[in-house]
Each structure stands twice: as C-alpha cells, then as structure tokens.
Write a protein that holds these residues in place. Structure first.
Motif, PDB file in Angstrom:
ATOM      1  N   GLY A   1      17.199  -1.254   8.081  1.00  0.00           N
ATOM      2  CA  GLY A   1      16.821  -2.705   8.609  1.00  0.00           C
ATOM      3  C   GLY A   1      16.068  -2.347   9.815  1.00  0.00           C
ATOM      4  N   SER A   2      15.016  -3.251  10.291  1.00  0.00           N
ATOM      5  CA  SER A   2      14.009  -2.904  11.280  1.00  0.00           C
ATOM      6  C   SER A   2      14.182  -3.698  12.620  1.00  0.00           C
ATOM      7  N   SER A   3      15.109  -4.949  12.503  1.00  0.00           N
ATOM      8  CA  SER A   3      15.125  -5.792  13.633  1.00  0.00           C
ATOM      9  C   SER A   3      16.103  -5.317  14.629  1.00  0.00           C
ATOM     10  N   PRO A   4      16.043  -5.714  15.766  1.00  0.00           N
ATOM     11  CA  PRO A   4      17.247  -5.420  16.793  1.00  0.00           C
ATOM     12  C   PRO A   4      18.518  -5.762  16.316  1.00  0.00           C
TER      13      PRO A   4
ATOM     14  N   GLU B   1       7.253   4.412   7.059  1.00  0.00           N
ATOM     15  CA  GLU B   1       6.281   4.112   7.803  1.00  0.00           C
ATOM     16  C   GLU B   1       5.778   5.290   8.413  1.00  0.00           C
ATOM     17  N   PRO B   2       4.546   5.120   9.293  1.00  0.00           N
ATOM     18  CA  PRO B   2       3.998   6.341   9.758  1.00  0.00           C
ATOM     19  C   PRO B   2       5.018   7.055  10.583  1.00  0.00           C
ATOM     20  N   PRO B   3       4.937   8.508  10.611  1.00  0.00           N
ATOM     21  CA  PRO B   3       6.014   9.336  11.437  1.00  0.00           C
ATOM     22  C   PRO B   3       6.174   8.792  12.888  1.00  0.00           C
ATOM     23  N   GLU B   4       5.110   8.356  13.575  1.00  0.00           N
ATOM     24  CA  GLU B   4       5.493   7.820  15.079  1.00  0.00           C
ATOM     25  C   GLU B   4       6.343   6.683  15.169  1.00  0.00           C
ATOM     26  N   ALA B   5       6.090   5.671  13.936  1.00  0.00           N
ATOM     27  CA  ALA B   5       6.755   4.606  13.960  1.00  0.00           C
ATOM     28  C   ALA B   5       8.349   4.725  13.521  1.00  0.00           C
ATOM     29  N   VAL B   6       8.600   5.742  12.626  1.00  0.00           N
ATOM     30  CA  VAL B   6       9.882   6.169  12.298  1.00  0.00           C
ATOM     31  C   VAL B   6      10.628   6.834  13.269  1.00  0.00           C
TER      32      VAL B   6
ATOM     33  N   ARG C   1       6.788  -5.367   8.554  1.00  0.00           N
ATOM     34  CA  ARG C   1       6.063  -4.311   9.100  1.00  0.00           C
ATOM     35  C   ARG C   1       5.247  -3.713   7.857  1.00  0.00           C
ATOM     36  N   MET C   2       5.832  -3.799   6.724  1.00  0.00           N
ATOM     37  CA  MET C   2       5.343  -3.158   5.647  1.00  0.00           C
ATOM     38  C   MET C   2       4.151  -3.901   5.301  1.00  0.00           C
ATOM     39  N   ALA C   3       3.972  -5.116   5.534  1.00  0.00           N
ATOM     40  CA  ALA C   3       2.845  -5.775   5.112  1.00  0.00           C
ATOM     41  C   ALA C   3       1.675  -5.841   6.026  1.00  0.00           C
ATOM     42  N   ALA C   4       2.072  -5.457   7.409  1.00  0.00           N
ATOM     43  CA  ALA C   4       1.476  -5.428   8.492  1.00  0.00           C
ATOM     44  C   ALA C   4       0.578  -3.705   8.284  1.00  0.00           C
ATOM     45  N   LEU C   5       1.118  -2.920   7.678  1.00  0.00           N
ATOM     46  CA  LEU C   5       0.370  -1.728   7.356  1.00  0.00           C
ATOM     47  C   LEU C   5      -1.006  -1.626   6.809  1.00  0.00           C
TER      48      LEU C   5
ATOM     49  N   ARG D   1       4.620  -5.097  -4.332  1.00  0.00           N
ATOM     50  CA  ARG D   1       5.850  -4.825  -4.474  1.00  0.00           C
ATOM     51  C   ARG D   1       6.902  -4.964  -3.204  1.00  0.00           C
ATOM     52  N   GLY D   2       7.826  -5.769  -3.307  1.00  0.00           N
ATOM     53  CA  GLY D   2       8.594  -6.021  -1.967  1.00  0.00           C
ATOM     54  C   GLY D   2       9.366  -4.685  -1.830  1.00  0.00           C
ATOM     55  N   GLY D   3       9.869  -4.489  -0.439  1.00  0.00           N
ATOM     56  CA  GLY D   3      10.686  -3.547  -0.125  1.00  0.00           C
ATOM     57  C   GLY D   3       9.838  -2.190   0.312  1.00  0.00           C
ATOM     58  N   ALA D   4      10.132  -1.159   0.030  1.00  0.00           N
ATOM     59  CA  ALA D   4       9.529  -0.100   0.068  1.00  0.00           C
ATOM     60  C   ALA D   4       8.015  -0.072  -0.474  1.00  0.00           C
ATOM     61  N   GLY D   5       7.138   0.144   0.395  1.00  0.00           N
ATOM     62  CA  GLY D   5       5.719  -0.069  -0.124  1.00  0.00           C
ATOM     63  C   GLY D   5       4.736   1.017   0.076  1.00  0.00           C
TER      64      GLY D   5
END
Length: 381
Positions: free
Chosen positions: A183-186, A204-209, A277-281, A303-307
């Motif tokens: 999950g990505s929310s606070p 996500e890109p490594p810096e985001a991870v 966050r996936m869609a924003a990529l 595809r929803g979820g992992a994209g």
C-alpha cells in the motif's frame, strides 16, 4: 567485494485468465484449475520460492485455489490474500491455521484491506479509504492475538468486537504464517509498520521505492519492529535487448486508444493511492512508457495493480533487480504473459545471474532419438 544475497523469487498465478496480448486477441486462456496447477507445478520444478495468488471479483477464489494445490506441490510457498474488509478475523485465523497445516508450513498471507471501492460495495463494504485501514488495524490486532496464544481473547474497537475468541489448532509456522502487504498511502505505511512482516511495493523507479522503504522502515522502528521488503513487477526477458523491447511492443499491439482511455478512466475513479501512482507514471500515453532504465509502464495502460515491467536481456534484468536489492529488497514477485511460458523463460535466462540454481545445461542435443550416440561418438574422437 560484498556478496549480494540470493533473493526470493515468486511467480504469479493468473486466476482471472491469461493471454499473449493485452487487449482483444484470440489467445485468451481460461483460468481453469488445471492451468493453475500447470503453472504451479512448473514454477516449483524450476525453483521459484513462492506463488502469489491474486484476489478480486474477477479472480478465482484464492483460498480454494491454494487448497487445490496442496497435493500438487511440496516445496513452493503460496501467498494467499487475507481480505480484512470482507473476512472475519476469527474465522480467517482458523482458515489460515488449517491451510498452513495442510501445506506443511508453506502458507504466506497477503493483507488486502481494499483497493476498489466499487468492488467492495458489491461485497457489502462501504468504508472510506482510511476507514478500511482502521478496520484492517483492528482485524490484524485480533487475528494476530488469536494465533499468538491459546487463551481466550476479547477485543472491542470501532469496527470489530469479539468476546473470548480462541483458536484451538495452531498453524505450523508460529505464531502465525508471515504477513505480506502492499500500500502506498500514509495509512497503509502505518499499518505495515505496526503489523506486517514484509512490505511489497509495485515496481516504481528505484528512487521512489527507496522513499517508500525509508518511510516504512522509520515507522516500524518507532514501534520497535523491523520489516522486510519486496517488489512486484512484470518481466520481459529475452536473449537480446532488441528482442525484449520488440516483445513489449507486441504485447500492447492490439490495444486501441479507446481501450486505454476506458481503463484509465476506471482507475481514476478508484481511491487507491498505489493505483494513482501507477497511472501517473505514464498518464495513459503510449510515448511515455519508459519510466526508468529497462523499466516499462506499458502493462499499466490497461491492467490494474502492478503495471510496470523490467524489459531487457538477462544481464540488464539482473542488474535492475540488484539495484532494488541494494535498497533493502529481498523478495521479487514476478509475472509475464503468458505466465506458463514466461515462468520458464525467466528462470532459464535470469536465475543463474541471481544466484539461483540453473535450470538448463550446456548441450548439443536436438531432442532426436539418436542424439546421445552422436554426442558420445564426438566426445570419444
């Protein structure tokens, strides 16, 4: 030189169906139990460490699917959804203990508080995003307490109340099978820090991870806990980089602009921070799909979820995975279309580079009946 530890590599069971193309095609595969068994048995033979069994209204039931694999597998672990919004903590604790016994201690649980409010409403759940995490906190408090003790347990919270709850038959793994969660929310990060054993992020890109890992790790430290980390990704591995990118293009070659627009509009209605966050990529745009070195967001168009997928030759894929490992990741949950063939391809090409047992051998054989005689004669001459 510091040696990088061999990561755990999980594969994925496509319990909503499988395909060679995203979008409309004539190559769809029904998610029959026989096909799930084929993938599970193949993944175990190849040396994968686990299998993620997904959940959702469009998926076959993950608990029944896992139970159907008890006698078909003997080593591989099964990561099964623990739906805190639509399951009860006491009954699901008994389910988990029983399934872990039947699997001989191979059960893992993937905590899923929600994701799609529309789908949850169809299941009778009308909680807001943060309320689902409040309920999940109470659920896991009860669930963990019941499995951690053989004494009666009572709890009264905002969402749940139990009196003298008790589990009489413990799981093999004590106090309970490990809890995974993404999950990505606070609110999600707070839940992970308090309750789970392993935090999973989509690719996500490594810096985001790195930012997500740092936040969860710091929150867990405040609670006197430590958490492991994993990444969920698709993979498109080929012998050459050119072949891999050609395969990525082929995978989405049947998609129309209307297909993409409809899918993105559906995801925009969801209250999942991770999905946003996936869609924003990529923003639904075909010309913005490369979001990092060898990191491609084309799967997420529809595809929803992992994209996201790692795309490249074996050395490139291994290098990208090692970059995540350097951030503290020890588990990768991977998939590829179609899942049976790609499980074999990835293991053949990339396993040896990650320290896993090779699944191929150097050979001059072609599969003919007289190969061994020819090769023996050549070796003797």
């Amino acid at each position: 030189m510091t040696r990088t530890l061999t990561p755990d590599i999980f594969w994925f069971l496509p319990t909503s169906g499988d395909t060679r193309y995203l979008g409309k095609s004539d190559f769809g595969r029904e998610p029959t139990n026989a096909y799930m068994r084929d993938i599970a048995v193949t993944a175990e033979r190849l040396g994968y460490d686990g299998l993620l069994i997904p959940t959702g209204a469009s998926c076959q039931d993950p608990w029944v699917t896992a139970a159907s694999l008890i006698s078909q597998t003997s080593r591989i672990k099964l990561l099964v959804a623990l739906r805190t919004s639509i399951m009860g903590p006491t009954a699901s604790a008994r389910q988990a203990a029983t399934l872990d016994q039947a699997l001989g201690g191979r059960l893992l649980l993937n905590v899923v508080p929600g994701g799609d409010a529309t789908e949850l409403a169809a299941d009778g759940v009308f909680l807001s995003h943060d309320e689902r995490y409040e309920a999940a906190d109470e659920f896991l408090t009860v669930w963990r307490s019941i499995l951690s003790s053989d004494q009666p347990y009572s709890f009264a919270g905002k969402h749940l109340k139990v009196e003298n709850a008790r589990n009489f038959f413990p799981p093999v793994q004590r106090p309970y099978p490990p809890l995974y969660f993404g999950g990505s929310s606070p609110a999600a990060h707070a839940l992970a820090a308090k309750h789970v054993d392993a935090y999973l992020t989509w690719g996500e890109p490594p810096e985001a991870v790195a930012e997500k890992i740092a936040d969860v790790r710091a929150r867990a430290a405040e609670q006197g806990r430590t958490v492991r980390f994993g990444v969920r990704l698709h993979v498109i591995a080929r012998e050459t980089e050119a072949e891999a990118w050609a395969e990525a293009d082929r995978l989405i070659s049947h998609l129309t602009d209307a297909d993409i627009a409809a899918a993105q509009a559906n995801y925009a209605r969801m209250d999942s921070v991770g999905q946003a966050r996936m869609a924003a990529l990529h923003g639904g745009q075909r010309d913005k799909l490369v979001v990092g070195p060898n990191l491609w967001a084309g799967v997420g168009l529809v595809r929803g979820g992992a994209g996201t997928a790692l795309v490249g030759n074996p050395d490139q894929i291994a290098e990208r995975l090692r970059e995540y490992q350097a951030l503290g990741v020890d588990t990768f949950v991977l998939s590829g279309y179609p899942h049976l063939e790609e499980s074999i391809r990835f293991a053949e090409l990339v396993f040896p580079l990650l320290g896993k047992r090779p699944v191929t051998q150097t050979s001059a054989q072609t599969g003919g009946a007289f190969d061994i005689r020819v090769t023996r004669q050549a070796a003797a001459s």
